[in-house]
Design an enzyme around this catalytic site. Structure first.
Site, PDB file in Angstrom:
ATOM      1  N   ASP A  23      32.749   1.436  12.601  1.00 56.41           N
ATOM      2  CA  ASP A  23      32.078   0.171  12.919  1.00 56.41           C
ATOM      3  C   ASP A  23      32.940  -1.047  12.594  1.00 56.41           C
ATOM      4  O   ASP A  23      32.424  -2.116  12.272  1.00 56.41           O
ATOM      5  CB  ASP A  23      30.727   0.053  12.181  1.00 56.41           C
ATOM      6  CG  ASP A  23      29.886   1.303  12.335  1.00 56.41           C
ATOM      7  OD1 ASP A  23      29.799   1.794  13.465  1.00 56.41           O
ATOM      8  OD2 ASP A  23      29.330   1.788  11.328  1.00 56.41           O
ATOM      9  N   LYS A  26      36.346  -1.545  16.690  1.00 54.76           N
ATOM     10  CA  LYS A  26      37.405  -0.918  17.503  1.00 54.76           C
ATOM     11  C   LYS A  26      37.156  -1.120  18.994  1.00 54.76           C
ATOM     12  O   LYS A  26      38.088  -1.321  19.761  1.00 54.76           O
ATOM     13  CB  LYS A  26      37.478   0.596  17.218  1.00 54.76           C
ATOM     14  CG  LYS A  26      37.886   0.937  15.802  1.00 54.76           C
ATOM     15  CD  LYS A  26      37.818   2.428  15.562  1.00 54.76           C
ATOM     16  CE  LYS A  26      36.422   2.999  15.638  1.00 54.76           C
ATOM     17  NZ  LYS A  26      35.499   2.532  14.596  1.00 54.76           N
ATOM     18  N   GLY A  50      29.792   4.815  18.612  1.00 55.94           N
ATOM     19  CA  GLY A  50      29.088   3.814  19.400  1.00 55.94           C
ATOM     20  C   GLY A  50      29.929   2.562  19.392  1.00 55.94           C
ATOM     21  O   GLY A  50      29.954   1.840  18.413  1.00 55.94           O
ATOM     22  N   HIS A  51      30.689   2.352  20.457  1.00 55.82           N
ATOM     23  CA  HIS A  51      31.602   1.210  20.489  1.00 55.82           C
ATOM     24  C   HIS A  51      30.997   0.083  21.314  1.00 55.82           C
ATOM     25  O   HIS A  51      30.687   0.259  22.487  1.00 55.82           O
ATOM     26  CB  HIS A  51      32.958   1.633  21.051  1.00 55.82           C
ATOM     27  CG  HIS A  51      33.642   2.651  20.199  1.00 55.82           C
ATOM     28  ND1 HIS A  51      34.727   3.366  20.592  1.00 55.82           N
ATOM     29  CD2 HIS A  51      33.370   3.067  18.948  1.00 55.82           C
ATOM     30  CE1 HIS A  51      35.098   4.184  19.620  1.00 55.82           C
ATOM     31  NE2 HIS A  51      34.286   4.020  18.612  1.00 55.82           N
ATOM     32  N   GLN A 235      35.004   6.498  14.683  1.00 61.13           N
ATOM     33  CA  GLN A 235      34.718   6.481  13.240  1.00 61.13           C
ATOM     34  C   GLN A 235      35.889   5.817  12.487  1.00 61.13           C
ATOM     35  O   GLN A 235      36.582   4.994  13.089  1.00 61.13           O
ATOM     36  CB  GLN A 235      34.415   7.894  12.716  1.00 61.13           C
ATOM     37  CG  GLN A 235      33.102   8.477  13.251  1.00 61.13           C
ATOM     38  CD  GLN A 235      33.260   9.285  14.526  1.00 61.13           C
ATOM     39  OE1 GLN A 235      34.244   9.966  14.731  1.00 61.13           O
ATOM     40  NE2 GLN A 235      32.285   9.207  15.402  1.00 61.13           N
TER      41      GLN A 235
HETATM   42  P1  GDP Z   1      33.247   0.071  16.578  1.00 63.19           P
HETATM   43  O1  GDP Z   1      32.429   1.325  16.585  1.00 63.19           O
HETATM   44  O2  GDP Z   1      34.392   0.115  15.623  1.00 63.19           O
HETATM   45  O3  GDP Z   1      33.663  -0.360  17.950  1.00 63.19           O
HETATM   46  O4  GDP Z   1      32.310  -1.082  16.021  1.00 63.19           O
HETATM   47  P2  GDP Z   1      30.815  -1.453  16.464  1.00 63.19           P
HETATM   48  O5  GDP Z   1      30.764  -1.634  17.910  1.00 63.19           O
HETATM   49  O6  GDP Z   1      29.856  -0.515  15.861  1.00 63.19           O
HETATM   50  O7  GDP Z   1      30.589  -2.809  15.655  1.00 63.19           O
HETATM   51  C1  GDP Z   1      31.258  -3.962  15.865  1.00 63.19           C
HETATM   52  C2  GDP Z   1      30.233  -5.063  16.173  1.00 63.19           C
HETATM   53  O8  GDP Z   1      30.746  -6.307  15.821  1.00 63.19           O
HETATM   54  C3  GDP Z   1      29.891  -5.154  17.638  1.00 63.19           C
HETATM   55  O9  GDP Z   1      28.575  -5.586  17.778  1.00 63.19           O
HETATM   56  C4  GDP Z   1      30.857  -6.224  18.141  1.00 63.19           C
HETATM   57  O10 GDP Z   1      30.370  -6.904  19.282  1.00 63.19           O
HETATM   58  C5  GDP Z   1      30.934  -7.139  16.968  1.00 63.19           C
HETATM   59  N1  GDP Z   1      32.219  -7.790  16.737  1.00 63.19           N
HETATM   60  C6  GDP Z   1      33.461  -7.308  17.005  1.00 63.19           C
HETATM   61  N2  GDP Z   1      34.392  -8.170  16.560  1.00 63.19           N
HETATM   62  C7  GDP Z   1      33.724  -9.215  15.990  1.00 63.19           C
HETATM   63  C8  GDP Z   1      34.139 -10.399  15.315  1.00 63.19           C
HETATM   64  O11 GDP Z   1      35.319 -10.662  15.136  1.00 63.19           O
HETATM   65  N3  GDP Z   1      33.152 -11.211  14.836  1.00 63.19           N
HETATM   66  C9  GDP Z   1      31.845 -10.938  14.987  1.00 63.19           C
HETATM   67  N4  GDP Z   1      30.955 -11.776  14.472  1.00 63.19           N
HETATM   68  N5  GDP Z   1      31.410  -9.831  15.629  1.00 63.19           N
HETATM   69  C10 GDP Z   1      32.342  -8.981  16.107  1.00 63.19           C
END
Ligand code: GDP
Length: 440
Positions: A23, A26, A50-51, A235
């Site tokens: 989370d 990525k 879940g990206h 992950q």
């Molecule tokens: P992943 O599984 O690593 O892709 O991460 P997730 O999708 O679960 O969580 C990342 C969340 O943070 C998503 O809702 C993105 O839209 C949001 N997000 C990503 N980068 C940023 C950022 O720089 N700032 C903020 N406030 N939100 C972000």
């Protein structure tokens, strides 16, 4: 042919890996870099990932598909290290098509060697978690652990097996007997029948069929042809089966070696390893989390950062950034650059904490102990740096960001020994600062 030489790494092959407990953001980073890539590859994990990608105010969440499907020009691969839920796959293909993405057998390829998640895997996953009570790991209940267990026990069912009727029947008969006996042992009342599972397989295999191919061979050809490739991790390093706080881990290797094993692209060929780290720490589910903030501050970070699972909707535990864990993750992966995400969530904090060491029974330690009880006794040693008050604007150079923020980044780089080259300050594509042109 790719130059130079067979064994030379290329900056055109980049892995994007989570450095924490998943989370980290990525999905956004893959989406950003995919704009200049030919190929995006999912390497391991399954629909437990879940990206989330935000484009023009619209939110897309990928569980099975590579985040590259949002770019018309990319070829997307679900490689053999991934475990495939054909039902989820079909739902996602349908959803992305409905929302305007081009998802066809010309730009999406699924490995014939990937293992398949059946409904009984999910039920066993959920049954095991329920039986653990207080000791549960906090899985997503999507059957990922049981299907990887079957793979390692050499009783799994692969995508190729779905298309050989006799083989399918034999494998399903064996799989169902085992699942039913596990469910009986767990005191669950539900039972599966081979016929029902056969019908399920026949129902979903047709949707999968046009996409199925030998992704290993195709990816080797992509490498040899000089394609610009992004390897999309799922992950994070601290959930890796070998390196994480076992057993509170996921069921695959989430680090660079897992990327190679899951795709056939060799470690030595990967020229850029981008480690994605959030400016604070979160984790879903149980397990040690030394820098956790359990009070009002943790709640405030959760609300501002919208830290709720994109697969399960569960609230994430929040804490200060753990530089010990980060250094460990950087060492495991050979990270060449850090992508820092979500520092905007901390804007306005009087001071920002960084966990620089642990206290274990009065001793200062900077490594993770293997002992489960010792992991639970780790207390964080927090260093505070001044917070930044001003908005982190993405429309100017890095040097115009608040001085306190720049000092925080410099401190992180010193603590971790890797440069921060990309900073994400919001969910949208444009809310990104590239510190050097080469970071794109
Ligand atoms: P992943 O599984 O690593 O892709 O991460 P997730 O999708 O679960 O969580 C990342 C969340 O943070 C998503 O809702 C993105 O839209 C949001 N997000 C990503 N980068 C940023 C950022 O720089 N700032 C903020 N406030 N939100 C972000």
């Amino acid at each position: 042919m790719r130059q130079p030489g067979k064994s030379g790494s290329s900056r055109e092959i980049a892995a994007i890996l989570g450095l924490q407990w998943g989370d980290e953001g990525k999905g956004k980073v893959v989406d950003l870099l995919a704009a200049r890539a030919d190929v995006v590859v999912r390497c391991q994990g399954g629909s437990n990932a879940g990206h989330t990608v935000k484009v023009g105010g619209e939110t897309f969440i990928t569980h099975m598909l590579p985040s590259g499907v949002l770019h018309a020009g990319t070829r997307n691969y679900v490689a053999h290290g991934v475990v495939i839920d054909p039902e989820q796959f079909a739902a996602e293909v349908e959803e992305f098509r409905r929302r305007g993405s081009r998802v066809t057998p010309e730009n999406l390829f699924v490995s014939d060697r990937a293992h398949v998640v059946f409904p009984y895997h999910k039920r066993v996953d959920q049954g095991r978690e329920a039986a653990q009570g207080e000791k549960k790991i906090g899985t997503t209940g999507r059957g990922i652990g049981p299907v990887y267990a079957d793979k390692m026990r050499r009783v799994g069912l692969r995508v190729a097996d779905l298309f050989e009727d006799e083989m399918l029947d034999d494998l399903l008969a064996a799989g169902v007997i085992e699942a039913n006996s596990t469910l009986a042992g767990l005191g669950a009342s539900e039972r599966f029948s081979p016929d029902e599972m056969r019908r399920w397989a026949l129902q979903w295999r047709d949707g999968l069929r046009p996409f199925v191919t030998d992704t290993f061979a195709r990816l080797r050809a992509e490498v040899e042809g000089g394609a610009r490739i992004i390897l999309e991790g799922a992950q994070g390093a601290l959930l890796d089966t070998d390196y994480g706080a076992y057993p509170y881990v996921t069921s695959s290797n989430t680090t660079l070696a897992g990327v190679s094993a899951g795709t056939g692209i060799r470690g030595g060929e990967i020229g850029r390893v981008l480690g994605v780290a959030k400016a604070y720490a979160t984790r879903v589910g149980a397990g040690p989390f030394p820098s956790e903030l359990s009070g009002a501050l943790g709640d405030a970070i959760r609300e501002r950062g919208r830290e709720y699972g994109s697969t399960t909707g569960r609230p994430r535990r929040c804490g200060w950034l753990d530089a010990v864990a980060l250094r460990y993750a950087i060492a495991i992966n050979g990270v060449t650059e850090i992508v820092l995400t979500k520092p905007d969530v901390l804007t306005g904090q009087e001071r920002v904490g960084i966990c620089v060491a642990y206290d274990l029974d009065g001793r200062r330690v900077t490594d993770f102990p293997a002992s489960r009880s010792a992991q639970m006794r780790l207390r964080p040693v927090i260093e505070f740096v001044p917070g930044w008050k001003d908005h982190l604007a993405s429309n100017g150079p890095y040097e115009r960001l608040p001085a306190e923020f720049q000092e925080y980044v410099a401190r992180l780089e010193r603590l971790c020994g890797a440069p921060v080259t990309i900073i994400s300050v919001g969910a949208e594509r444009e809310e990104t600062i590239f510190r050097a042109a080469g970071a794109r």
